[in-house]
Write an enzyme that holds these catalytic residues in place. Structure first.
Site, PDB file in Angstrom:
ATOM      1  N   ASN A 141     -32.537  44.342 -37.404  1.00 58.28           N
ATOM      2  CA  ASN A 141     -32.231  44.956 -38.700  1.00 58.28           C
ATOM      3  C   ASN A 141     -32.091  43.918 -39.801  1.00 58.28           C
ATOM      4  OD1 ASN A 141     -32.235  47.319 -37.304  1.00 58.28           O
ATOM      5  ND2 ASN A 141     -30.101  47.842 -37.689  1.00 58.28           N
ATOM      6  N   VAL A 142     -32.424  44.328 -41.006  1.00 56.51           N
ATOM      7  CA  VAL A 142     -32.403  43.402 -42.130  1.00 56.51           C
ATOM      8  C   VAL A 142     -30.999  42.849 -42.382  1.00 56.51           C
ATOM      9  CG1 VAL A 142     -32.012  45.171 -43.872  1.00 56.51           C
ATOM     10  CG2 VAL A 142     -33.223  43.062 -44.502  1.00 56.51           C
ATOM     11  N   LYS A 143     -29.959  43.602 -42.023  1.00 58.50           N
ATOM     12  CA  LYS A 143     -28.587  43.119 -42.240  1.00 58.50           C
ATOM     13  C   LYS A 143     -28.283  41.888 -41.391  1.00 58.50           C
ATOM     14  CE  LYS A 143     -26.632  46.275 -38.777  1.00 58.50           C
ATOM     15  NZ  LYS A 143     -25.736  47.418 -38.549  1.00 58.50           N
ATOM     16  N   GLY A 144     -28.945  41.765 -40.249  1.00 57.47           N
ATOM     17  CA  GLY A 144     -28.859  40.552 -39.452  1.00 57.47           C
ATOM     18  C   GLY A 144     -27.521  40.286 -38.801  1.00 57.47           C
ATOM     19  N   PHE A 145     -27.214  38.982 -38.658  1.00 56.37           N
ATOM     20  CA  PHE A 145     -26.028  38.557 -37.918  1.00 56.37           C
ATOM     21  C   PHE A 145     -25.663  37.142 -38.348  1.00 56.37           C
ATOM     22  CE2 PHE A 145     -24.642  36.079 -34.122  1.00 56.37           C
ATOM     23  CZ  PHE A 145     -23.407  36.660 -33.943  1.00 56.37           C
TER      24      PHE A 145
END
Length: 271
Positions: A141-145
């Site tokens: 996902n674009v939100k990432g980590f």
């Protein structure tokens, strides 16, 4: 551009303590704490059984510092005791780090656009009965980590996130339909080694369906497995190309995709 990693000074092996013991109350007292559950009802007999187990494991003296019934037939214990083992700390061999450079997002996209000349297709899923999507979402996902955006952020990567509880058959079918370059599977549930069984099953299905070599336009997609409990097995044992453990970031995965799928790409040096 290669993202240079900052490193802290690491002591030479000669500067490391040679023999160490665990630390409990005071340095070198060799005291440890462990927890476990036994299939017995709570009570004095159960606590004596826990102490007997602790002694067989090398804790002597040991004491039960906590015991709690887990239903009518199980008891949870926390045991505190002293071990008699010594660890040769200086003699421990540390595995080498990753064998490829960590690339910034712009260079990942540049490599794909230059070498592949099309978008790189990644299909990801949690397979089997695993419903924990936190890991696969963190990478895709674009939100990432950890402050890094996921693979969806890359203009040159097409991401197909199939979500949770995907069967091997569904994953294989979707990978073929999307002409996937890489398949990422996440496994968090580890009871009875379900993560190992599921991943081996997935790998076997892909190897059977793609008898030719891995690589864009060559055959089988790159197979990547991720999860917190794969540290007891190797890629060869699972039948995958790469295992990523806990703490893996999207940049590590993206950089590996370039390394494995675009071997002709030469990372751009700092200008």
């Amino acid at each position: 551009m290669i993202q240079r990693e900052t490193t802290t000074d690491v002591p030479e092996a000669t500067d490391l303590p040679s023999i160490i013991r665990p630390y409990g109350d005071t340095t070198g007292d060799a005291m440890v704490q462990m927890s476990f559950t036994m299939p017995v009802p709570a009570g004095k007999r159960a606590e004596l059984a826990a102490l007997a187990l602790a002694r067989q494991m090398g804790l002597d003296p040991a004491s039960v510092v906590h015991a709690k019934a887990m239903g009518p037939h199980f008891t949870f214990f926390i045991v505190y005791g002293k071990v008699n083992h010594l660890i040769d700390y200086a003699g421990i061999e540390v595995p080498e780090g990753r064998e490829y450079p960590l690339l910034p997002a712009k260079e990942v996209d540049l490599a794909i656009r230059t070498v592949l000349k099309r978008r790189l297709v990644v299909v990801g899923a949690c397979i089997g009965t695993d419903a924990h999507t936190v890991g696969i979402d963190a990478i895709l996902n674009v939100k990432g980590f950890a402050g890094e955006k996921g693979l969806e952020y890359h203009r040159e990567i097409q991401v197909v996130n199939m979500g949770a509880q995907v069967t091997v058959e569904e994953l294989l079918e979707r990978a073929k339909a999307e002409d996937a370059d890489a398949v990422l599977v996440s496994q968090v549930v580890t009871q009875k080694n379900a993560h190992i069984h599921n991943t081996k099953q997935m790998a076997a299905a892909f190897h059977a369906a793609y008898p030719t070599a891995v690589g864009p336009g060559m055959g089988r997609p790159l197979l990547i497995a991720g999860g917190p409990r794969f540290d007891t097995v190797t890629e060869a044992e699972l039948g995958v190309d790469r295992i990523f453990g806990k703490g893996t970031t999207p940049a590590e995965v993206a950089s590996y995709l370039v390394h494995a799928l675009l071997p002709t790409w030469t990372p751009q040096e700092d200008s």
